[in-house]
Design a protein around this motif. Sequence first.
Motif, mmCIF file in Angstrom:
data_model
loop_
_atom_site.group_PDB
_atom_site.id
_atom_site.type_symbol
_atom_site.label_atom_id
_atom_site.label_comp_id
_atom_site.label_asym_id
_atom_site.label_seq_id
_atom_site.Cartn_x
_atom_site.Cartn_y
_atom_site.Cartn_z
ATOM 1 N N ILE A 105 0.983 -1.229 0.075
ATOM 2 C CA ILE A 105 0.050 -0.032 0.086
ATOM 3 C C ILE A 105 0.679 1.315 -0.068
ATOM 4 O O ILE A 105 0.548 2.335 -0.631
ATOM 5 N N GLU A 106 1.908 1.163 0.747
ATOM 6 C CA GLU A 106 2.905 2.502 0.845
ATOM 7 C C GLU A 106 3.510 2.665 -0.526
ATOM 8 O O GLU A 106 3.757 3.816 -1.026
ATOM 9 N N THR A 107 3.954 1.515 -1.218
ATOM 10 C CA THR A 107 4.621 1.383 -2.584
ATOM 11 C C THR A 107 3.405 2.096 -3.654
ATOM 12 O O THR A 107 3.907 3.008 -4.351
ATOM 13 N N VAL A 108 2.372 1.604 -3.597
ATOM 14 C CA VAL A 108 1.307 2.217 -4.294
ATOM 15 C C VAL A 108 1.192 3.830 -4.092
ATOM 16 O O VAL A 108 1.006 4.547 -4.944
ATOM 17 N N VAL A 166 14.129 5.307 -1.179
ATOM 18 C CA VAL A 166 12.884 5.142 -0.180
ATOM 19 C C VAL A 166 13.317 4.339 0.905
ATOM 20 O O VAL A 166 14.259 3.193 0.623
ATOM 21 N N SER A 167 13.432 4.637 2.189
ATOM 22 C CA SER A 167 13.708 4.103 3.461
ATOM 23 C C SER A 167 12.725 3.622 4.203
ATOM 24 O O SER A 167 11.743 4.564 4.538
ATOM 25 N N SER A 168 12.574 2.424 4.659
ATOM 26 C CA SER A 168 11.647 2.078 5.600
ATOM 27 C C SER A 168 12.281 1.969 7.024
ATOM 28 O O SER A 168 12.996 0.861 7.361
ATOM 29 N N THR A 169 12.443 2.938 7.727
ATOM 30 C CA THR A 169 13.409 2.875 8.955
ATOM 31 C C THR A 169 12.693 2.214 10.138
ATOM 32 O O THR A 169 13.640 1.938 11.102
ATOM 33 N N ALA A 217 15.664 -2.305 6.369
ATOM 34 C CA ALA A 217 16.326 -3.779 6.820
ATOM 35 C C ALA A 217 15.112 -4.645 6.501
ATOM 36 O O ALA A 217 14.152 -4.741 6.898
ATOM 37 N N ILE A 218 15.622 -5.460 5.752
ATOM 38 C CA ILE A 218 14.703 -6.139 4.648
ATOM 39 C C ILE A 218 13.845 -6.624 4.472
ATOM 40 O O ILE A 218 13.104 -7.104 5.417
ATOM 41 N N THR A 219 13.906 -6.536 3.002
ATOM 42 C CA THR A 219 13.249 -6.494 2.061
ATOM 43 C C THR A 219 12.812 -7.849 1.560
ATOM 44 O O THR A 219 13.630 -8.466 0.596
ATOM 45 N N ASN A 220 11.740 -8.192 1.977
ATOM 46 C CA ASN A 220 11.509 -9.788 1.329
ATOM 47 C C ASN A 220 10.215 -9.702 0.886
ATOM 48 O O ASN A 220 9.688 -10.722 0.844
ATOM 49 N N PHE A 221 9.532 -8.505 0.303
ATOM 50 C CA PHE A 221 8.482 -8.483 -0.353
ATOM 51 C C PHE A 221 8.814 -8.564 -1.755
ATOM 52 O O PHE A 221 9.685 -8.417 -2.434
ATOM 53 N N PRO A 222 7.726 -9.341 -2.626
ATOM 54 C CA PRO A 222 7.897 -9.665 -3.901
ATOM 55 C C PRO A 222 8.450 -8.404 -4.914
ATOM 56 O O PRO A 222 8.128 -7.384 -4.738
ATOM 57 N N ILE A 223 9.337 -8.783 -5.806
ATOM 58 C CA ILE A 223 10.043 -7.904 -6.782
ATOM 59 C C ILE A 223 8.969 -7.007 -7.503
ATOM 60 O O ILE A 223 9.133 -6.014 -7.702
ATOM 61 N N ASP A 235 9.419 -2.132 -6.435
ATOM 62 C CA ASP A 235 10.244 -1.864 -7.824
ATOM 63 C C ASP A 235 10.794 -0.316 -7.602
ATOM 64 O O ASP A 235 11.396 0.187 -8.473
ATOM 65 N N LEU A 236 10.878 0.036 -6.316
ATOM 66 C CA LEU A 236 11.578 1.139 -6.254
ATOM 67 C C LEU A 236 12.700 1.094 -5.420
ATOM 68 O O LEU A 236 13.377 0.050 -5.159
#
Length: 115
Positions: free
Chosen positions: A5-8, A23-26, A57-63, A67-68
């Motif tokens: 949702i945040e990416t959209v 883009v950082s998700s801190t 700190a990661i990123t395990n959601f689908p590519i 894509d940002l």
Amino acid sequence: MGDKIETVAIKRTFCEHAYKLAVSSTKSMTGHFWGEPVGWRRHYGAAIRDQIAPPTAITNFPIRIADLDYIPNRARPMKIDCALSNSFGFGGTNGCLIFRSLEPQMNTDRHSSDS
């Protein structure tokens, strides 16, 4: 679900420019500030001051969703003049803060007043 949702939302807000943003998700690195706005100001102010984008700190959601440029796992030195913090809180409370370096504006004003 939140990452998608945040990416959209970023893509809808910034359109094609979204692909030029870092883009950082801190939260995964700093935890919740639990409504303490000073913590956010300190965090983003330091990123602008030090010219280092904090990592996600990661990123395990689908590519296909991610894509940002999410600055995965490690901080990145880079030029930062502005930072936008989106806070999606409990119960649907949402807020955004925009931080900006005063350096470029101060330099511009100083030079324009000299002429």
